[in-house]
Scaffold this motif. Structure first.
Motif, PDB file in Angstrom:
ATOM      1  N   ILE A   1      -4.723   0.366   9.151  1.00  0.00           N
ATOM      2  CA  ILE A   1      -5.393   0.763   7.905  1.00  0.00           C
ATOM      3  C   ILE A   1      -6.698  -0.025   7.815  1.00  0.00           C
ATOM      4  O   ILE A   1      -6.680  -1.253   7.994  1.00  0.00           O
ATOM      5  CB  ILE A   1      -4.513   0.439   6.684  1.00  0.00           C
ATOM      6  CG1 ILE A   1      -3.223   1.281   6.736  1.00  0.00           C
ATOM      7  CG2 ILE A   1      -5.269   0.691   5.385  1.00  0.00           C
ATOM      8  CD1 ILE A   1      -2.243   1.001   5.604  1.00  0.00           C
TER       9      ILE A   1
ATOM     10  N   PHE B   1      -8.467  -2.035   3.420  1.00  0.00           N
ATOM     11  CA  PHE B   1      -7.468  -2.496   2.446  1.00  0.00           C
ATOM     12  C   PHE B   1      -8.189  -3.414   1.453  1.00  0.00           C
ATOM     13  O   PHE B   1      -9.122  -4.126   1.838  1.00  0.00           O
ATOM     14  CB  PHE B   1      -6.344  -3.252   3.183  1.00  0.00           C
ATOM     15  CG  PHE B   1      -5.221  -3.660   2.270  1.00  0.00           C
ATOM     16  CD1 PHE B   1      -4.237  -2.754   1.913  1.00  0.00           C
ATOM     17  CD2 PHE B   1      -5.161  -4.944   1.746  1.00  0.00           C
ATOM     18  CE1 PHE B   1      -3.209  -3.120   1.051  1.00  0.00           C
ATOM     19  CE2 PHE B   1      -4.136  -5.318   0.882  1.00  0.00           C
ATOM     20  CZ  PHE B   1      -3.160  -4.404   0.539  1.00  0.00           C
TER      21      PHE B   1
ATOM     22  N   PHE C   1       0.816  -1.227   0.000  1.00  0.00           N
ATOM     23  CA  PHE C   1       0.000   0.000   0.000  1.00  0.00           C
ATOM     24  C   PHE C   1       0.841   1.265   0.000  1.00  0.00           C
ATOM     25  O   PHE C   1       0.320   2.358  -0.131  1.00  0.00           O
ATOM     26  CB  PHE C   1      -0.931   0.026   1.233  1.00  0.00           C
ATOM     27  CG  PHE C   1      -0.198  -0.184   2.538  1.00  0.00           C
ATOM     28  CD1 PHE C   1       0.438   0.863   3.168  1.00  0.00           C
ATOM     29  CD2 PHE C   1      -0.143  -1.442   3.122  1.00  0.00           C
ATOM     30  CE1 PHE C   1       1.127   0.671   4.349  1.00  0.00           C
ATOM     31  CE2 PHE C   1       0.537  -1.649   4.304  1.00  0.00           C
ATOM     32  CZ  PHE C   1       1.177  -0.588   4.915  1.00  0.00           C
TER      33      PHE C   1
ATOM     34  N   TYR D   1      -7.804   3.119   3.949  1.00  0.00           N
ATOM     35  CA  TYR D   1      -6.880   2.787   2.876  1.00  0.00           C
ATOM     36  C   TYR D   1      -7.046   3.810   1.743  1.00  0.00           C
ATOM     37  O   TYR D   1      -8.165   4.135   1.343  1.00  0.00           O
ATOM     38  CB  TYR D   1      -7.132   1.365   2.343  1.00  0.00           C
ATOM     39  CG  TYR D   1      -6.373   1.129   1.063  1.00  0.00           C
ATOM     40  CD1 TYR D   1      -4.991   1.026   1.083  1.00  0.00           C
ATOM     41  CD2 TYR D   1      -7.030   1.072  -0.163  1.00  0.00           C
ATOM     42  CE1 TYR D   1      -4.273   0.875  -0.093  1.00  0.00           C
ATOM     43  CE2 TYR D   1      -6.319   0.914  -1.346  1.00  0.00           C
ATOM     44  CZ  TYR D   1      -4.942   0.824  -1.304  1.00  0.00           C
ATOM     45  OH  TYR D   1      -4.239   0.690  -2.468  1.00  0.00           O
TER      46      TYR D   1
END
Ligand code: 5AD
Ligand code: SF4
Length: 456
Positions: A316, A319, A172, A347
């Motif tokens: 996060i 995702f 990410f 995310y």
């Protein structure tokens, strides 16, 4: 020396940018630039930018809109203002920034800001300049050290960058692209910088790096020193009473570093170690290289080394491919560890990263709903942690005058702000404080015994 000019530097994002902004100011000072907190007064405005999430990037462009207005107002009275964009957005977008915001005179990447004086001189002669190549020379070798006055103005707690960049490539994250490959500064340079800070009154050093516990800088013996050894050496610097380090990767919490938490009294018992998720399915798609069990194991070992250890994390939500069940595993990890605090993020798909290409992106509504639930879990845990501090006696490093007359404020070992009725002469010192009241974002306390000077 040229005549006195003013520079306004605005930092976005992480502590690394705050540190870099200070070093920019230090490097511009001998060129005759004095720092100003007011953008309106500045001859040079530097935006030190963050690229980690889309929102961070948007902020830069909206700020540039405001700066354009200031620049035009100054031009209408015959005053020239230069605008520079530095940091990770500069690194990622380079010339595109000038295309999108023609008001910008200078774009300087995160590895090039030591060249600011020369770049400013060139940009003044005309035309927008972009410098984002990763240079051969090390910026730290060129940057000017801070003056004693600058150190004092920044307070008793200081950051020192010891490591930059990252080789982990979580799917990410843009950091490996914007900050480059993982690199560590040599021990001698870090000690020189720390001694200088300590001599000017700094009492607490936070070693910073994107992946700080992967530190492996060259020691004076020519060998690579791990972070634990560097911390032990910093603990010997006269005047340094407290040490911290951030941000750590769970995978690099090696035995020696865990033992440092047992062996080094100056190392604060509070560690930021991002888990990102509590689900093995998500962790594997994030390429985090640790499982939920690995993470919990590390926490157990740290608590065995230092029983009063507390933790914070980053998480996060949303995702790609994160199911409700995955998300619930994150919630349960938060309760299982009992974090003292944590940062949580939706995310944000970053162009060029593998996760941005994953097909199963999560909708905005689901992300918002999960963020809300995650924050509630974090708040509950952090309130419980603060409540457990009630009645405890904690060592507080006093930093500045407090909210009300007669009060001063400092930080507990767990980075909590603690307000105390006490004389200003205690600023820069450590004293034992008994916590008498806990509110959502501060603790209140009274001096437990006569203050002790820290370190000297
Ligand atoms: N989207 C959301 N959060 C992110 N972070 C890093 N990249 C992203 C992204 N693309 C978060 C991580 C990291 C913190 C600094 O920012 O949690 O630890
Ligand atoms: Fe980004 Fe941290 Fe992963 Fe490196 S370890 S890629 S900085 S999230």
């Amino acid at each position: 020396m040229t005549s006195a000019r003013k520079v306004h530097i605005k930092s976005f994002g992480c502590q690394m940018n705050v540190y870099d902004s200070h070093r920019m100011a230090d490097t511009l000072a001998p060129e005759g630039f004095r720092e100003t907190p007011r953008a309106e007064d500045a001859d040079l405005i530097v935006l030190n930018t963050c690229h980690i999430r889309e929102k961070a990037e948007e902020k830069v462009f909206s700020e540039l809109g405001r700066m354009r207005t200031l620049k035009e107002a100054a031009a209408s009275v015959g005053r020239r203002v230069m605008i520079a964009v530095a940091g990770c957005v500069a690194q990622a977008h380079g010339r595109e920034i000038v295309r999108r915001a023609p008001t910008v005179d200078l774009v300087v990447g995160s590895q090039n800001y030591h060249r600011l004086p020369a770049l400013i001189a060139r940009a003044e002669r005309g035309g927008a300049l972009v410098d984002t190549e990763f240079p051969i020379e090390d910026k730290f070798g060129v940057l000017r050290p801070p003056s004693r006055a600058a150190i004092r103005a920044r307070g008793v707690s200081a950051f020192v960058t010891v490591q930059e960049g990252c080789d982990k490539f979580c799917t990410f994250c843009v950091v490996p692209y914007t900050r480059g490959a993982e690199a560590s500064r040599p021990v001698v340079k870090i000690i020189e910088e720390t001694e200088r800070l300590a001599q000017a009154g700094v009492r607490e050093i936070t070693l910073i790096g994107q992946n700080v516990n992967a530190y492996h800088g060259q020691g004076p013996d020519g060998r690579a020193w791990p972070l634990a050894r560097l911390l032990a050496r910093i603990g010997e610097v006269r005047g340094i009473a407290r040490m911290r380090y951030t941000t750590s990767h769970p995978r690099d919490m090696k035995t020696g570093l865990i033992a440092a938490h047992r062996d080094l009294p100056g190392l604060m018992p509070y560690l930021h170690v991002p888990a990102q998720s509590g689900s093995d399915h998500v962790l594997s798609r994030m390429k985090r290289r640790h499982t939920r069990a690995d993470y919990l194991d590390t926490i157990t070992h740290l608590r065995a080394a230092r029983p009063d250890m507390a933790f914070s994390s980053d998480f996060i939500v949303g995702f790609p491919g994160e199911s409700e069940r995955d998300f619930e595993n994150t919630l349960s990890l938060i309760d299982e560890v009992g974090f003292a605090g944590a940062f949580s993020f939706k995310y944000s798909a970053r162009p060029g990263t593998p996760a941005a290409e994953m097909p199963d992106q999560i909708g905005e509504d689901a992300k918002s709903e999960r963020l809300y639930r995650l924050q509630a879990a974090i708040d509950r845990n952090s309130a419980a942690f603060n409540a457990r501090c009630l009645g405890r006696t904690l060592e507080v490093l006093f930093e500045k005058p407090g909210r009300h007359p007669g009060q001063i404020v400092g930080r507990s070992p767990y980075l909590q702000a603690v307000q105390v009725m006490a004389p200003q002469s205690l600023i820069g010192k450590i004293a034992a404080v008994t916590i008498t009241e806990v509110s959502s974002n501060s603790l209140f306390g009274s001096l437990a015994r006569a203050a002790e000077a820290a370190g000297d």
